[in-house]
Write a protein that holds these residues in place. Structure first.
Motif, short mmCIF file in Angstrom:
data_model
loop_
_atom_site.label_atom_id
_atom_site.label_comp_id
_atom_site.label_asym_id
_atom_site.label_seq_id
_atom_site.Cartn_x
_atom_site.Cartn_y
_atom_site.Cartn_z
N GLU A 12 51.76 39.39 32.89
CA GLU A 12 51.85 38.39 31.82
C GLU A 12 53.26 38.30 31.25
N SER A 13 53.99 39.39 31.32
CA SER A 13 55.36 39.37 30.81
C SER A 13 56.34 38.72 31.79
N HIS A 14 55.87 38.41 32.99
CA HIS A 14 56.69 37.72 33.99
C HIS A 14 55.89 36.52 34.51
N PRO A 15 55.90 35.42 33.78
CA PRO A 15 55.05 34.26 34.14
C PRO A 15 55.34 33.68 35.52
N ASP A 16 56.53 33.90 36.06
CA ASP A 16 56.88 33.34 37.37
C ASP A 16 56.64 34.33 38.51
N GLY A 17 56.09 35.50 38.20
CA GLY A 17 55.92 36.51 39.24
C GLY A 17 54.49 36.63 39.74
N PHE A 18 54.30 37.54 40.69
CA PHE A 18 52.95 37.85 41.18
C PHE A 18 52.86 39.37 41.41
N ALA A 19 51.64 39.86 41.41
CA ALA A 19 51.40 41.31 41.58
C ALA A 19 50.87 41.59 42.97
N TRP A 20 51.35 42.67 43.55
CA TRP A 20 50.89 43.15 44.86
C TRP A 20 50.39 44.58 44.66
N MET A 21 49.07 44.75 44.79
CA MET A 21 48.45 46.05 44.59
C MET A 21 47.91 46.57 45.92
N GLY A 22 48.21 47.80 46.24
CA GLY A 22 47.68 48.44 47.44
C GLY A 22 46.72 49.55 47.05
N LEU A 23 45.45 49.42 47.45
CA LEU A 23 44.40 50.36 47.05
C LEU A 23 43.78 51.00 48.29
N TYR A 24 43.30 52.25 48.09
CA TYR A 24 42.66 52.98 49.19
C TYR A 24 41.25 53.37 48.77
N HIS A 80 40.77 44.74 53.60
CA HIS A 80 40.42 43.54 52.85
C HIS A 80 41.66 43.08 52.08
N VAL A 81 41.98 41.80 52.20
CA VAL A 81 43.12 41.23 51.47
C VAL A 81 42.58 40.13 50.55
N ILE A 82 42.72 40.36 49.24
CA ILE A 82 42.28 39.39 48.23
C ILE A 82 43.52 38.72 47.67
N THR A 83 43.61 37.42 47.84
CA THR A 83 44.79 36.70 47.33
C THR A 83 44.35 35.64 46.32
N GLY A 84 45.07 35.62 45.24
CA GLY A 84 44.87 34.60 44.21
C GLY A 84 46.18 33.90 43.94
N PRO A 85 46.23 33.05 42.93
CA PRO A 85 47.48 32.34 42.63
C PRO A 85 48.63 33.28 42.30
N ARG A 86 48.31 34.43 41.68
CA ARG A 86 49.39 35.34 41.27
C ARG A 86 49.09 36.80 41.64
N THR A 87 48.15 37.01 42.53
CA THR A 87 47.80 38.39 42.90
C THR A 87 47.57 38.51 44.40
N ALA A 88 47.95 39.65 44.93
CA ALA A 88 47.63 40.04 46.30
C ALA A 88 47.13 41.47 46.25
N ILE A 89 45.85 41.64 46.55
CA ILE A 89 45.23 42.98 46.49
C ILE A 89 44.88 43.38 47.91
N VAL A 90 45.50 44.43 48.40
CA VAL A 90 45.26 44.91 49.77
C VAL A 90 44.45 46.20 49.67
N ILE A 91 43.23 46.17 50.21
CA ILE A 91 42.31 47.31 50.12
C ILE A 91 42.10 47.88 51.51
N ARG A 92 42.39 49.15 51.65
CA ARG A 92 42.18 49.83 52.94
C ARG A 92 40.92 50.69 52.85
N HIS A 93 40.10 50.61 53.91
CA HIS A 93 38.91 51.47 54.02
C HIS A 93 39.08 52.48 55.14
N SER A 94 40.30 52.72 55.57
CA SER A 94 40.56 53.67 56.65
C SER A 94 41.95 54.28 56.44
#
Length: 337
Positions: A29-41, A103-117
């Motif tokens: 929210e503090s960077h309105p022009d940015g996007f978040a990339w989260m890597g989860l296991y 699993h890769v979940i992409t939204g307008p300002r988010t990229a969530i990469v979920i690994r199950h291995s």
């Protein structure tokens, strides 16, 4: 859940590295022009629901990401997309293919990469994109394409390992090692699983390209490049499957031939034993007749008719020889001797 990496990017440059999911949304929210990339296991259901609440992820995406064991697919839920990919790596020490799920979940300002291995590790993918801010500036879509490219590139070493295993099986088949059925069957299962991972990708790429704006020329080129790799992968996997099917057929034929040879050898041995028994039985019968006659004349009874007969002894000898000769002739005619 393990947070592998978490960052907020503006114009392709990392501007924040939140330590947890709860800190990601304020940083975004503090960077309105940015996007978040989260890597989860391997996040659990509760953690995924927290993500859904913070970033507006559809509940069906949460359900799929929680369960795992999904087929490769590309689905759209409003402005959010879910891409399920099957990764693969060749374990050389065990000569087997280890399959994973991403699993890769992409939204307008988010990229969530979920690994199950355990693999693949997308650290190199992130570093590669961070080294090219122009690509990363394209947003979550760039992350999806980079992850897709990384997974497809990972298929090549797997195909090389499978090819080596197939070569070993072919060498074993034609060098006398016919007991390969189990290994061929195991390899066939791995190739089929590999085909299931790769075959849906061309259709998914078409769906991804359809969502791109008309001026996204570079992204379309990237998808075409991935599509070319996927086509080669699918063709090679199909060829390997055909080779394994042929190898299984040849192995079955060789095993059947060996069993027939063993049966023939056993049959010939049985026939030889039967012939030997015929000869032994024939000679025993020939010897038995004189023995029977000799035992009768050796009883020495005073009232035996031939006891005082002048021709009794020659008669008994002639009788013995006659019976033996008769039996010999009969057995010889029957080819027992």
């Amino acid at each position: 859940m393990v947070m592998i990496d978490n960052a907020v990017y503006v114009a392709g440059v990392r501007v924040a590295s939140p330590l947890g999911i709860d800190q990601t949304l304020p940083a975004l929210e503090s960077h309105p022009d940015g996007f978040a990339w989260m890597g989860l296991y391997r996040p659990d259901s509760a953690e995924l629901h927290a993500l859904a609440t913070d970033f507006g992820v559809h509940e069906l995406i949460v359900e799929d990401a929680s369960q795992g064991h999904q087929r490769p697919k590309f689905e759209r839920y409003g402005e959010t997309t879910l891409t399920v990919l099957r990764s693969a790596r060749y374990v050389d020490a065990e000569e087997r293919v280890d399959f994973g799920e991403v699993h890769v979940i992409t939204g307008p300002r988010t990229a969530i990469v979920i690994r199950h291995s355990e693999a693949p590790n997308f650290a190199e993918t992130r570093r590669g994109l961070e080294a090219e801010p122009a690509r990363l500036a394209e947003g979550p879509q760039a992350v999806l394409f980079a992850v897709l490219d990384e997974i497809v590139d990972g298929y090549e070493p797997v195909l090389a390992g499978l090819e080596n295993d197939i070569d070993e099986i072919e060498d074993a088949l034609f060098s006398g090692g016919h007991e390969q059925s189990q290994r061929i069957y195991e390899l066939s299962r791995e190739v089929i699983a590999f085909q299931r991972a790769a075959t849906p990708l061309p259709g998914m790429l078409v769906s991804m390209a359809a969502r791109l704006p008309a001026d996204a020329i570079e992204q379309r080129r990237a998808l075409r490049d991935v599509g070319d790799h996927v086509t080669r992968v699918i063709e090679r996997a199909s060829a390997y499957r055909s080779l394994l099917e042929n190898a299984l057929t040849v192995n079955a034929a060789l095993v059947g031939q060996r069993q027939n040879d063993e049966t023939r050898i056993l049959t010939e041995a049985s026939l030889r034993q039967s012939e030997e028994m015929k000869k032994i039985s024939s000679w025993a019968a020939i010897i038995f007749a004189p023995s029977l006659i000799g035992s009768v004349y050796g009883m020495n009874f005073h009232n035996m008719p031939e006891l005082s007969w002048e021709w009794g002894y020659p008669f008994s000898i002639a009788l013995m020889v006659g019976f033996a000769g008769l039996l010999y002739g009969i057995f010889k005619k029957k080819h027992w001797l």
